[in-house]
Design a protein around this motif. Structure first.
Motif, PDB file in Angstrom:
ATOM      1  N   LEU A   1       3.901   1.991  -8.536  1.00 33.09           N
ATOM      2  CA  LEU A   1       5.117   1.158  -8.554  1.00 33.09           C
ATOM      3  C   LEU A   1       5.635   0.910  -7.141  1.00 33.09           C
ATOM      4  CD1 LEU A   1       7.214   2.190 -11.695  1.00 33.09           C
ATOM      5  CD2 LEU A   1       5.279   0.607 -11.493  1.00 33.09           C
ATOM      6  N   HIS A   2       5.452   1.872  -6.242  1.00 33.54           N
ATOM      7  CA  HIS A   2       5.892   1.662  -4.854  1.00 33.54           C
ATOM      8  C   HIS A   2       5.067   0.559  -4.183  1.00 33.54           C
ATOM      9  CE1 HIS A   2       7.772   5.965  -4.447  1.00 33.54           C
ATOM     10  NE2 HIS A   2       8.306   5.233  -5.417  1.00 33.54           N
ATOM     11  N   ALA A   3       3.770   0.547  -4.416  1.00 31.74           N
ATOM     12  CA  ALA A   3       2.913  -0.484  -3.806  1.00 31.74           C
ATOM     13  C   ALA A   3       3.233  -1.860  -4.397  1.00 31.74           C
ATOM     14  CB  ALA A   3       1.446  -0.127  -4.001  1.00 31.74           C
TER      15      ALA A   3
ATOM     16  N   HIS B   1       0.864  -1.193   0.000  1.00 32.60           N
ATOM     17  CA  HIS B   1       0.000   0.000   0.000  1.00 32.60           C
ATOM     18  C   HIS B   1       0.890   1.228   0.000  1.00 32.60           C
ATOM     19  CE1 HIS B   1      -2.174   3.340   2.001  1.00 32.60           C
ATOM     20  NE2 HIS B   1      -3.128   2.941   1.172  1.00 32.60           N
ATOM     21  N   ASP B   2       0.467   2.273  -0.696  1.00 30.51           N
ATOM     22  CA  ASP B   2       1.236   3.510  -0.663  1.00 30.51           C
ATOM     23  C   ASP B   2       0.318   4.718  -0.858  1.00 30.51           C
ATOM     24  OD1 ASP B   2       3.640   4.873  -0.307  1.00 30.51           O
ATOM     25  OD2 ASP B   2       4.007   5.037  -2.449  1.00 30.51           O
ATOM     26  N   THR B   3       0.759   5.843  -0.319  1.00 29.40           N
ATOM     27  CA  THR B   3       0.046   7.114  -0.415  1.00 29.40           C
ATOM     28  C   THR B   3       1.038   8.198  -0.815  1.00 29.40           C
ATOM     29  OG1 THR B   3      -1.391   6.495   1.435  1.00 29.40           O
ATOM     30  CG2 THR B   3      -1.312   8.838   0.882  1.00 29.40           C
ATOM     31  N   HIS B   4       0.672   9.041  -1.756  1.00 26.11           N
ATOM     32  CA  HIS B   4       1.456  10.249  -2.007  1.00 26.11           C
ATOM     33  C   HIS B   4       0.516  11.436  -2.147  1.00 26.11           C
ATOM     34  CE1 HIS B   4       5.700   8.984  -2.412  1.00 26.11           C
ATOM     35  NE2 HIS B   4       5.155   7.812  -2.703  1.00 26.11           N
ATOM     36  N   ARG B   5       1.001  12.562  -1.690  1.00 24.51           N
ATOM     37  CA  ARG B   5       0.273  13.821  -1.697  1.00 24.51           C
ATOM     38  C   ARG B   5       0.388  14.442  -3.090  1.00 24.51           C
ATOM     39  NH1 ARG B   5       2.800  18.353  -0.046  1.00 24.51           N
ATOM     40  NH2 ARG B   5       4.696  17.385   0.719  1.00 24.51           N
TER      41      ARG B   5
END
Ligand code: MG
Length: 159
Positions: free
Chosen positions: A43-45, A9-13
């Motif tokens: 890609l990070h997730a 899982h990933d989050t970006h602002r």
């Protein structure tokens, strides 16, 4: 045949000004994602799902955001390096299932290109990659367009 599942899982602002880098492609858009690397939330997730399934250290441990060499780094390159580590200990990929949570842009016009790009990075077939976009129904941080998030599951097999 041993199987392992991994969840990423990933989050970006978001911040004003494009282009948006998502799933290894550049999308014409009026905002971009903020991060130490190129902030490719999908890609990070994926990277974390693969590493996690194999029981390896996560993306933050492999590519610390305090390290100067990771500033503005291409997430495709990080994914390739992580996948090499997973393959080196004997794992093959069965499939990836990916969700991108974004109020906008619409993902559908870009799905084919993103799946091709990910398949290329992992040396697999695009049919092994599920990809869907979900909006935030105009509520919460996703719905207000403050963040983009991604959730990915990966299934590995060791022949
Ligand atoms: Mg990230």
């Amino acid at each position: 045949m041993p199987l392992r599942i991994g969840l990423g899982h990933d989050t970006h602002r978001t911040a004003a000004g494009g282009p948006l880098i998502l799933g290894g492609i550049h999308i014409d858009c009026d905002f971009h994602l903020v991060g130490h690397s190129d902030a490719d939330v999908l890609l990070h997730a994926i990277t974390d799902a693969l590493l996690s399934a194999a029981g390896l250290p996560d993306i933050g441990e492999l590519f610390p955001d305090q390290a100067a060499e990771n500033r503005g780094r291409d997430s495709g390159e990080m994914l390739r390096l992580a996948w090499e580590k997973v393959r080196k200990i004997g794992w093959n990929l069965v499939n990836l299932d990916c969700v991108v949570l974004a109020q906008r842009p619409k993902l559908s016009p870009h799905k084919t290109e993103i799946r091709r790009r990910i398949a290329d990075l992992l040396q697999i077939s695009p049919e092994q990659i599920g990809l869907k976009g979900k909006t935030g129904e105009s509520v919460g941080e996703i719905g207000r367009g403050e963040t983009l998030q991604s959730i990915v599951v990966a299934l590995l097999e060791r022949p």
